[in-house]
Structures are given as structure tokens and as C-alpha cells.
Design an enzyme around this catalytic site. Structure first.
Site, PDB file in Angstrom:
ATOM      1  N   SER A  70       0.820  -1.213   0.000  1.00 34.75           N
ATOM      2  CA  SER A  70       0.000   0.000   0.000  1.00 34.75           C
ATOM      3  C   SER A  70       0.856   1.265   0.000  1.00 34.75           C
ATOM      4  O   SER A  70       2.002   1.256   0.454  1.00 34.75           O
ATOM      5  CB  SER A  70      -0.918   0.030   1.221  1.00 34.75           C
ATOM      6  OG  SER A  70      -1.790  -1.066   1.233  1.00 34.75           O
TER       7      SER A  70
HETATM    8  N1  SAH Z   1      -1.336  -4.693   3.906  1.00 33.87           N
HETATM    9  C1  SAH Z   1      -0.546  -4.952   2.723  1.00 33.87           C
HETATM   10  C2  SAH Z   1      -1.241  -4.531   1.427  1.00 33.87           C
HETATM   11  C3  SAH Z   1      -2.029  -5.592   0.960  1.00 33.87           C
HETATM   12  S1  SAH Z   1      -2.688  -5.654  -0.654  1.00 33.87           S
HETATM   13  C4  SAH Z   1       0.811  -4.308   2.781  1.00 33.87           C
HETATM   14  O1  SAH Z   1       1.074  -3.555   3.711  1.00 33.87           O
HETATM   15  O2  SAH Z   1       1.614  -4.597   1.915  1.00 33.87           O
HETATM   16  C5  SAH Z   1      -4.129  -6.606  -0.193  1.00 33.87           C
HETATM   17  C6  SAH Z   1      -3.858  -8.020   0.259  1.00 33.87           C
HETATM   18  O3  SAH Z   1      -5.100  -8.563   0.688  1.00 33.87           O
HETATM   19  C7  SAH Z   1      -3.370  -8.940  -0.854  1.00 33.87           C
HETATM   20  O4  SAH Z   1      -2.199  -9.570  -0.446  1.00 33.87           O
HETATM   21  C8  SAH Z   1      -4.517  -9.931  -1.038  1.00 33.87           C
HETATM   22  O5  SAH Z   1      -4.085 -11.232  -1.421  1.00 33.87           O
HETATM   23  C9  SAH Z   1      -5.136  -9.937   0.334  1.00 33.87           C
HETATM   24  N2  SAH Z   1      -6.528 -10.390   0.414  1.00 33.87           N
HETATM   25  C10 SAH Z   1      -7.539 -10.172  -0.468  1.00 33.87           C
HETATM   26  N3  SAH Z   1      -8.680 -10.760  -0.038  1.00 33.87           N
HETATM   27  C11 SAH Z   1      -8.387 -11.352   1.159  1.00 33.87           C
HETATM   28  C12 SAH Z   1      -9.136 -12.139   2.088  1.00 33.87           C
HETATM   29  N4  SAH Z   1     -10.415 -12.451   1.888  1.00 33.87           N
HETATM   30  N5  SAH Z   1      -8.492 -12.575   3.200  1.00 33.87           N
HETATM   31  C13 SAH Z   1      -7.185 -12.293   3.425  1.00 33.87           C
HETATM   32  N6  SAH Z   1      -6.430 -11.578   2.582  1.00 33.87           N
HETATM   33  C14 SAH Z   1      -7.021 -11.118   1.449  1.00 33.87           C
END
Ligand code: SAH
Length: 221
Positions: A70
Site C-alpha cells: 500500500s
Molecule cells: N497490507 C498490505 C497490502 C495488501 S494488498 C501491505 O502492507 O503490503 C491486499 C492483500 O489482501 C493482498 O495480499 C490480497 O491477497 C489480500 N486479500 C484479499 N482478499 C483477502 C481475504 N479475503 N483474506 C485475506 N487476505 C485477502
């Protein structure tokens, strides 16, 4: 990216990080603890060595498995909205690169984080920097389900675009708790802050517009 061996964090990186923190201040981030956490964490550890400078620009960046780390502003903004207090127990949905989890962990609290993509979950397990944070517990699973065994949580943060407010997560929020999540579709999302009062009544606040990768149901092998 997310190397298993330690990398260097030199004066150049630290200088770029100070500038990033200044940018976040100018964009309206006021929580000094959140700013200090961002200043403390070498974000370039989370990216490929070719992108060291970009690591300190205020933007999102592709990691592995079609996912992103992010934007620093978004991380700071969501974290600030959580109003983290000593001894909080926080649940994060969407571990991704674990950058947001590290920012939370740097605040000295207990962090539980769920990732639905096995490849990413395993990848992050190899990341040397996470050894610094024994207060982060990682889970491979579906964030829509939360973590009933460890519930309730003082705070919940979703870092993927939720199509709706996941009811099980609202249930797993403590009375007096706060949940921050982007809700919307692939065209964009609104940041919502949900607060649960002492009687368990829920209130919603609608904040700015954001753009996250989608929150998907189920696990992915
Ligand atoms: N917090 C992260 C950014 C994540 S991008 C950082 O600091 O880098 C969003 C993430 O959410 C992705 O890795 C995706 O695979 C995950 N995601 C999407 N749907 C999800 C779900 N239902 N449960 C857990 N993770 C999920």
C-alpha cells in the site's frame, strides 16, 4: 524483495525516509507515533533492490502474486484512524508484504494478520525483517471469516477493497472497538470507520476515496 538475508539501511535510506515522513505530515497525518513508526521501518526492505528510491516515494508498488504494497499515505491514514492504544489487539485482513503489519507492530501492540494467497503467505515467512516483530502472528486464511479463536479484537483493519462490511468481522470487534476498511468495487472505494459502542451499537463514518486491490472470498493455493 522480501529477502531472507538482512539488507543495508544506510544514511541515504534514512534521509529519504525523513522526507517521506515530511510529505505525510504535509498531507495531513498528525499522529506522531504513526509517523515515528514509518520513519523507523526500512520500506526498501519490502521491495526489489532496483526500486530503492521508489520505496520512499508516496505511492503503492507491485510486489508478488499480482498484489501491492500500500501507499505510505494510505498506511499512515488507516493506522491513524485506528487510534491505537497500549495493549490493543489488532486484526489485519490482507497481510500482503506485511509492511502495514510492521507499522502496527512498531507501535508495540499485538498484531494478528491474515493473507488468503498461499504464495504470499509463504513468501513473507522467509522475510528476515519479520524476526524483529514477535508480536506479529500471521495466518493463511479467508479474512471474511476473521479469527474466531482469537476474537474479540480492539481494532480491525482491512487493507483490500471490501465489497461490503464483512458481518463476521463486526461480530469479532470488541464493544468500544474501531474497524477501518475501504468499501467499494474496482472503480474505487470509500474509506469507512466503524465504531462499536459499549452497548454493541455500530456507527459508520464515511471518509475519503481510495483504490485497493479487491478483497476476495476463500483461500487461494
Ligand atoms: N497490507 C498490505 C497490502 C495488501 S494488498 C501491505 O502492507 O503490503 C491486499 C492483500 O489482501 C493482498 O495480499 C490480497 O491477497 C489480500 N486479500 C484479499 N482478499 C483477502 C481475504 N479475503 N483474506 C485475506 N487476505 C485477502
Amino acid at each position: 524483495m522480501l529477502h531472507s538475508k538482512p539488507k543495508e539501511d544506510n544514511y541515504l535510506h534514512k534521509g529519504l525516509r525523513k522526507q517521506l515522513v515530511q510529505t505525510l505530515r504535509e498531507k495531513g497525518i498528525k499522529d506522531e507515533k504513526v509517523l515515528a513508526a514509518i520513519e523507523a521501518i526500512p520500506r526498501h526492505f519490502f521491495l526489489d533492490p532496483a526500486f530503492e528510491r521508489q520505496a520512499y516515494e508516496d505511492r503503492a508498488f507491485p510486489i508478488t502474486a499480482g498484489q501491492t504494497i500500500s501507499q505510505p499515505y494510505t498506511v499512515a491514514y488507516q493506522t491513524q484512524l485506528l487510534e491505537i492504544k497500549k495493549f490493543d489487539k489488532v486484526l489485519e485482513i490482507g497481510t500482503g508484504s506485511a509492511y502495514q503489519a510492521c507499522v502496527l507492530a512498531e507501535l508495540g501492540i499485538a498484531v494478528f494478520t491474515i493473507e488468503r494467497q498461499k504464495e504470499l503467505y509463504d513468501f513473507v515467512g522467509q522475510f528476515f525483517f519479520l524476526k524483529k516483530y514477535p508480536n506479529i502472528k500471521r495466518f493463511y486464511g479467508d479474512g471474511f471469516e476473521g479469527l474466531p479463536t482469537y476474537a474479540p479484537f480492539d481494532k480491525i483493519i482491512i487493507t483490500a477493497a471490501a465489497p461490503f462490511i464483512p458481518p463476521k468481522l463486526v461480530e469479532q470487534l470488541k464493544p468500544g472497538g474501531i474497524m477501518v476498511l475501504p468499501v467499494g468495487d474496482d472503480k474505487g472505494q470509500k474509506m469507512l470507520r466503524i465504531t462499536k459502542d459499549k452497548e454493541g451499537k455500530v456507527q459508520e463514518e464515511e471518509l475519503g476515496n481510495f483504490s485497493f486491490v479487491p478483497m476476495l472470498e476463500g483461500k487461494n493455493k
